[in-house]
Scaffold this active site. Structure first.
Site, PDB file in Angstrom:
ATOM      1  N   GLN A  71      -8.619  -6.838 -10.723  1.00 44.51           N
ATOM      2  CA  GLN A  71      -9.328  -5.671 -10.176  1.00 44.51           C
ATOM      3  C   GLN A  71      -8.900  -4.394 -10.906  1.00 44.51           C
ATOM      4  OE1 GLN A  71      -9.966  -4.812  -5.790  1.00 44.51           O
ATOM      5  NE2 GLN A  71      -8.124  -3.600  -6.125  1.00 44.51           N
ATOM      6  N   HIS A 116       0.839  -1.202   0.000  1.00 47.58           N
ATOM      7  CA  HIS A 116       0.000   0.000   0.000  1.00 47.58           C
ATOM      8  C   HIS A 116       0.879   1.259   0.000  1.00 47.58           C
ATOM      9  CE1 HIS A 116      -2.618  -2.911   2.379  1.00 47.58           C
ATOM     10  NE2 HIS A 116      -3.429  -2.582   1.391  1.00 47.58           N
ATOM     11  N   GLY A 134      -2.951  -1.421  -7.114  1.00 51.17           N
ATOM     12  CA  GLY A 134      -1.799  -2.317  -7.239  1.00 51.17           C
ATOM     13  C   GLY A 134      -2.021  -3.427  -8.258  1.00 51.17           C
ATOM     14  N   SER A 188       0.420  -8.933   1.547  1.00 51.65           N
ATOM     15  CA  SER A 188      -1.031  -8.900   1.595  1.00 51.65           C
ATOM     16  C   SER A 188      -1.456  -8.776   3.049  1.00 51.65           C
ATOM     17  CB  SER A 188      -1.600 -10.197   1.005  1.00 51.65           C
ATOM     18  OG  SER A 188      -2.967 -10.325   1.362  1.00 51.65           O
ATOM     19  N   LYS A 245      -0.990  -6.238  -7.758  1.00 51.86           N
ATOM     20  CA  LYS A 245      -1.231  -7.445  -6.949  1.00 51.86           C
ATOM     21  C   LYS A 245      -2.643  -7.976  -7.248  1.00 51.86           C
ATOM     22  CE  LYS A 245      -1.310 -10.150  -3.178  1.00 51.86           C
ATOM     23  NZ  LYS A 245      -2.701 -10.316  -2.920  1.00 51.86           N
ATOM     24  N   VAL A 292       4.623  -5.429  -4.644  1.00 47.89           N
ATOM     25  CA  VAL A 292       5.710  -5.436  -3.664  1.00 47.89           C
ATOM     26  C   VAL A 292       5.723  -6.810  -2.984  1.00 47.89           C
ATOM     27  CG1 VAL A 292       6.617  -4.366  -1.560  1.00 47.89           C
ATOM     28  CG2 VAL A 292       5.512  -2.952  -3.317  1.00 47.89           C
TER      29      VAL A 292
HETATM   30  P1  AMP Z   1      -6.511  -3.685  -0.233  1.00 48.79           P
HETATM   31  O1  AMP Z   1      -6.319  -2.894   1.021  1.00 48.79           O
HETATM   32  O2  AMP Z   1      -6.113  -5.114  -0.124  1.00 48.79           O
HETATM   33  O3  AMP Z   1      -7.872  -3.460  -0.856  1.00 48.79           O
HETATM   34  O4  AMP Z   1      -5.476  -3.077  -1.280  1.00 48.79           O
HETATM   35  C1  AMP Z   1      -5.478  -1.704  -1.574  1.00 48.79           C
HETATM   36  C2  AMP Z   1      -4.602  -1.484  -2.774  1.00 48.79           C
HETATM   37  O5  AMP Z   1      -3.274  -1.909  -2.507  1.00 48.79           O
HETATM   38  C3  AMP Z   1      -5.080  -2.288  -3.994  1.00 48.79           C
HETATM   39  O6  AMP Z   1      -4.973  -1.469  -5.154  1.00 48.79           O
HETATM   40  C4  AMP Z   1      -4.114  -3.439  -4.024  1.00 48.79           C
HETATM   41  O7  AMP Z   1      -3.912  -3.974  -5.312  1.00 48.79           O
HETATM   42  C5  AMP Z   1      -2.841  -2.778  -3.516  1.00 48.79           C
HETATM   43  N1  AMP Z   1      -1.895  -3.778  -2.996  1.00 48.79           N
HETATM   44  C6  AMP Z   1      -2.147  -4.745  -2.077  1.00 48.79           C
HETATM   45  N2  AMP Z   1      -1.053  -5.513  -1.898  1.00 48.79           N
HETATM   46  C7  AMP Z   1      -0.091  -5.028  -2.722  1.00 48.79           C
HETATM   47  C8  AMP Z   1       1.260  -5.405  -3.019  1.00 48.79           C
HETATM   48  N3  AMP Z   1       1.840  -6.438  -2.414  1.00 48.79           N
HETATM   49  N4  AMP Z   1       1.934  -4.689  -3.936  1.00 48.79           N
HETATM   50  C9  AMP Z   1       1.347  -3.633  -4.577  1.00 48.79           C
HETATM   51  N5  AMP Z   1       0.074  -3.228  -4.333  1.00 48.79           N
HETATM   52  C10 AMP Z   1      -0.637  -3.916  -3.433  1.00 48.79           C
END
Ligand code: AMP
Length: 286
Positions: A157, A41, A151, A189, A153, A180
């Site tokens: 989405q 994030h 991301g 994650s 990741k 990352v």
């Molecule tokens: P989330 O809080 O899981 O909904 O993620 C919020 C944002 O962070 C989303 O756009 C995810 O794709 C991104 N994100 C989560 N994990 C990673 C990672 N390891 N590397 C890059 N972006 C990430």
């Protein structure tokens, strides 16, 4: 940088702050998150700071993208820690609305994106992308940023959001940030916190298998054979397999035979009680 950060909880307050920046001619980037922040994030927030004058981060664990049997209640939440991390990066604003504010009584609108939402995670989590598309539409219209950052990741989405923004003429530029990873390759994650020590030791085999599969595809192995081999390796390592698939990197259309277009290998596995997703680009042949 200061440990304090400005947090707003209502759309009115958010619009007032962002409107002030825009009136002053400053560009605004929004990074939507569900909190429990980690380096993945934070890398997106750094990207936001580089690409716009102001960086806003939303923190909202969105109930409508979880199925009733999924981990909405257990999802990690620590807004105080998140705010400290964001303050250290010089984030300009946190938007942390309540569930009732986002979904007041009588809420009855749903945004559904076809095509890129189908297959992969859309097949195993049929309501997921409808929930994501609806909440991201709301966040984009609430904030009206110049840029929104997501991301890779969650690559599917990212493609769903790009398609939705294009189809609905939402005036925002959607940017993807690279995945990352931990030193051993496991993608960061918030759900990695669910892994036991033994599961955490197994988890890097997931990304390694995707990378091996991508490498074989890049040197001309037939996709059916490479995926079959990858699926068997994942099961042998102790994962329950949801899917392992090869898709076009832009359209997410399935690819058969040898790879001759920009492509990515996508996987989802279950390890104990934790669902992990990841994806790896197929290196281009020189
Ligand atoms: P989330 O809080 O899981 O909904 O993620 C919020 C944002 O962070 C989303 O756009 C995810 O794709 C991104 N994100 C989560 N994990 C990673 C990672 N390891 N590397 C890059 N972006 C990430």
């Amino acid at each position: 940088m200061s440990g304090r950060i400005s947090t707003v909880k209502t759309v009115g307050q958010l619009r007032k702050r962002v409107g002030g920046w825009r009136a002053a001619g400053e560009t605004v980037a929004l990074v939507p998150t569900m909190g429990a922040l980690h380096e993945g994030h934070l890398s997106l927030v750094r990207l936001a700071k580089r690409r716009a004058a102001r960086a806003a981060v939303s923190i909202f664990v969105n109930p409508t993208q979880f199925a009733p049997n999924e981990d909405f209640a257990a999802y990690p939440r620590d807004t105080a820690r998140d705010r400290k991390l964001l303050a250290a990066l010089g984030t300009d604003l946190v938007f942390a609305p309540s569930g009732d504010h986002m979904y007041p009584d009588g809420f009855s609108t749903q945004v559904e994106v076809g095509d890129v939402s189908e297959g992969l995670c859309g097949a195993s989590r049929p309501h997921h992308f409808g929930g994501v598309a609806t909440v991201v539409t709301k966040l984009l219209l609430q904030c009206l940023p110049d840029i929104a950052i997501f991301g890779e990741k969650d690559y599917q989405q990212l493609m769903v959001i790009k398609r939705m923004v294009r189809d609905l003429d939402i005036p925002v530029k959607v940017i993807g940030g690279p995945i990352v990873r931990e030193a051993d390759g496991l993608a960061l994650s918030s759900r990695n916190a669910y892994l036991s020590a033994a599961e955490r030791a197994t988890a890097p085999r997931f990304q390694q298998t995707l990378a091996e599969c991508a490498k074989r595809l890049s040197v001309g192995e037939d996709s059916k054979a490479a995926l079959r081999r990858g699926r068997a390796a994942l099961r042998r390592a102790g994962f329950a397999l949801d899917y392992l698939e090869l898709r076009n990197a832009q359209t997410l259309a399935p690819i058969s035979g040898k790879v001759s277009e920009p492509a990515r290998v996508f996987g989802a596995v279950i390890l104990g009680r934790t669902r992990l997703i990841d994806n790896v680009a197929v290196p281009r042949r020189r």
